[in-house]
Design a protein around this motif. Structure first.
Motif, PDB file in Angstrom:
ATOM      1  N   ASP A   1       0.862  -1.253  -0.195  1.00  0.00           N
ATOM      2  CA  ASP A   1      -0.009   0.110  -0.149  1.00  0.00           C
ATOM      3  C   ASP A   1       0.788   1.257  -0.007  1.00  0.00           C
ATOM      4  O   ASP A   1       0.516   2.247  -0.533  1.00  0.00           O
ATOM      5  CB  ASP A   1      -0.964   0.099   1.292  1.00  0.00           C
ATOM      6  N   LYS A   2       2.115   1.059   0.595  1.00  0.00           N
ATOM      7  CA  LYS A   2       2.920   2.168   0.528  1.00  0.00           C
ATOM      8  C   LYS A   2       3.973   2.176  -0.322  1.00  0.00           C
ATOM      9  O   LYS A   2       4.663   3.333  -0.830  1.00  0.00           O
ATOM     10  CB  LYS A   2       3.771   2.451   2.132  1.00  0.00           C
ATOM     11  N   THR A   3       4.435   1.123  -0.872  1.00  0.00           N
ATOM     12  CA  THR A   3       5.865   1.027  -1.906  1.00  0.00           C
ATOM     13  C   THR A   3       5.220   0.976  -3.235  1.00  0.00           C
ATOM     14  O   THR A   3       6.053   1.377  -4.088  1.00  0.00           O
ATOM     15  CB  THR A   3       6.332  -0.302  -1.279  1.00  0.00           C
ATOM     16  N   ARG A   4       4.053   0.434  -3.561  1.00  0.00           N
ATOM     17  CA  ARG A   4       3.672   0.345  -4.940  1.00  0.00           C
ATOM     18  C   ARG A   4       3.462   1.617  -5.698  1.00  0.00           C
ATOM     19  O   ARG A   4       3.556   1.749  -6.642  1.00  0.00           O
ATOM     20  CB  ARG A   4       2.444  -0.767  -4.921  1.00  0.00           C
ATOM     21  N   PRO A   5       2.584   2.451  -4.895  1.00  0.00           N
ATOM     22  CA  PRO A   5       2.377   3.672  -5.512  1.00  0.00           C
ATOM     23  C   PRO A   5       3.712   4.629  -6.114  1.00  0.00           C
ATOM     24  O   PRO A   5       3.376   4.987  -7.179  1.00  0.00           O
ATOM     25  CB  PRO A   5       1.549   4.600  -4.362  1.00  0.00           C
ATOM     26  N   PRO A   6       4.821   4.799  -5.403  1.00  0.00           N
ATOM     27  CA  PRO A   6       5.688   5.243  -6.038  1.00  0.00           C
ATOM     28  C   PRO A   6       6.373   4.582  -7.300  1.00  0.00           C
ATOM     29  O   PRO A   6       6.679   5.221  -8.182  1.00  0.00           O
ATOM     30  CB  PRO A   6       6.735   5.436  -4.908  1.00  0.00           C
ATOM     31  N   LEU A   7       6.212   3.353  -7.075  1.00  0.00           N
ATOM     32  CA  LEU A   7       6.669   2.597  -8.250  1.00  0.00           C
ATOM     33  C   LEU A   7       5.774   2.870  -9.643  1.00  0.00           C
ATOM     34  O   LEU A   7       6.359   2.959 -10.467  1.00  0.00           O
ATOM     35  CB  LEU A   7       6.495   0.967  -7.770  1.00  0.00           C
ATOM     36  N   ASP A   8       4.640   2.836  -9.406  1.00  0.00           N
ATOM     37  CA  ASP A   8       3.637   3.178 -10.385  1.00  0.00           C
ATOM     38  C   ASP A   8       3.687   4.619 -10.736  1.00  0.00           C
ATOM     39  O   ASP A   8       3.807   4.663 -12.178  1.00  0.00           O
ATOM     40  CB  ASP A   8       2.214   2.861 -10.036  1.00  0.00           C
ATOM     41  N   LYS A   9       4.045   5.495  -9.978  1.00  0.00           N
ATOM     42  CA  LYS A   9       4.407   6.974 -10.661  1.00  0.00           C
ATOM     43  C   LYS A   9       5.542   6.972 -11.286  1.00  0.00           C
ATOM     44  O   LYS A   9       5.559   7.454 -12.405  1.00  0.00           O
ATOM     45  CB  LYS A   9       4.495   7.853  -9.480  1.00  0.00           C
ATOM     46  N   VAL A  10       6.672   6.108 -11.001  1.00  0.00           N
ATOM     47  CA  VAL A  10       7.924   6.295 -11.770  1.00  0.00           C
ATOM     48  C   VAL A  10       7.482   5.641 -13.191  1.00  0.00           C
ATOM     49  O   VAL A  10       7.946   6.054 -14.284  1.00  0.00           O
ATOM     50  CB  VAL A  10       8.883   5.460 -10.943  1.00  0.00           C
ATOM     51  N   ILE A  11       6.822   4.331 -13.244  1.00  0.00           N
ATOM     52  CA  ILE A  11       6.659   3.880 -14.608  1.00  0.00           C
ATOM     53  C   ILE A  11       5.521   4.758 -15.472  1.00  0.00           C
ATOM     54  O   ILE A  11       5.932   4.895 -16.593  1.00  0.00           O
ATOM     55  CB  ILE A  11       5.817   2.354 -14.311  1.00  0.00           C
TER      56      ILE A  11
END
Length: 245
Positions: free
Chosen positions: A101-111
């Protein structure tokens, strides 16, 4: 990629820190011509974007022709290299604050940010903690090729069976002898499920004898077996991406 098998090398050069779509990243850019519409997502262990070993590995992928990005999906809260040795450190509490819930959002933003810059295809390599995210991206078919090194947080056989059924991304696993997170028995089960041509996109489990969990990033290079494993895992990974990405 317009590279040959002899392009493998380990000479490093410096990448740089920047922001993509508001997220801190480390970007390693090849010094030679490379496909501007492709990127490798380097998904690090719990020591994150600032750990020098992770940055040097990203540099090495760039040296071999791959535009490589390490996202800070730990939100500036990676572990210090000596965290596990500090009295009173609670690794369970740390993990509780670093769920998907905290780590996937920044990864998705980078993609998303990379797509805005013209990147159309992604591959990913994950070390330890990062392997979970490689699996998730592969299961969603966001990436074209997958590599995991001494993976953590993978449920065997459930995640392997799900990978077989839902992903189209060729999968390379770099595993080892001493690993409570992905022991040799897990590798053998993965071989049963994906090996022998059962997974059409492509599968390989490279087993590194005498190595311990973390060897591909933090291995003791004074040990000949570990040195061979670290260098071999990197070489395998580059060749996998050359073949499948």
């Amino acid at each position: 990629m317009s590279l040959c098998k002899n392009c493998i090398s380990g000479v490093t050069h410096e990448g740089k820190h920047q922001k993509i779509n508001g997220v801190d990243v480390y970007v390693a850019t090849p010094a030679v011509e490379y496909p501007k519409d492709k990127a490798i997502l380097f998904l690090p262990d719990v020591f994150g974007i600032e750990f020098i070993n992770n940055k040097l590995l990203a540099d090495d992928f760039a040296r071999n022709g791959f535009f490589t990005v390490i996202p800070d999906y730990l939100n500036g809260d990676a572990l210090e290299p000596d965290a596990m040795q500090k009295p009173g450190f609670n690794v369970g509490a740390w993990f509780a604050n670093h769920g998907a819930d905290k780590t996937r959002p920044p990864l998705d933003k980078v993609i998303a940010g990379l797509k805005d810059q013209g990147v159309k295809e992604f591959a990913a390599i994950g070390y330890c903690f990062g392997a979970r995210y490689v699996f998730d991206l592969a299961l969603e078919n966001v990436i074209k090729a997958s590599v995991v090194c001494h993976p953590s947080l993978i449920q065997v056989p459930a995640d392997i069976e799900k990978y077989r059924d839902e992903s189209k991304a060729p999968l390379l696993i770099n595993s080892c002898t001493f690993d409570t997170q992905f022991p040799p028995e897990a590798g053998k089960k993965a071989d049963e499920i994906l090996g022998g041509g059962k997974f059409a996109p492509g599968y390989e489990n490279a087993f590194w004898e005498g190595c311990t969990h973390g060897f591909a990033v933090r291995g003791d290079l004074s040990d000949p077996k570990v040195k061979a494993g670290k260098e071999g895992a990197f070489k395998n990974s580059v060749e996998w991406f050359i073949k499948h990405f």
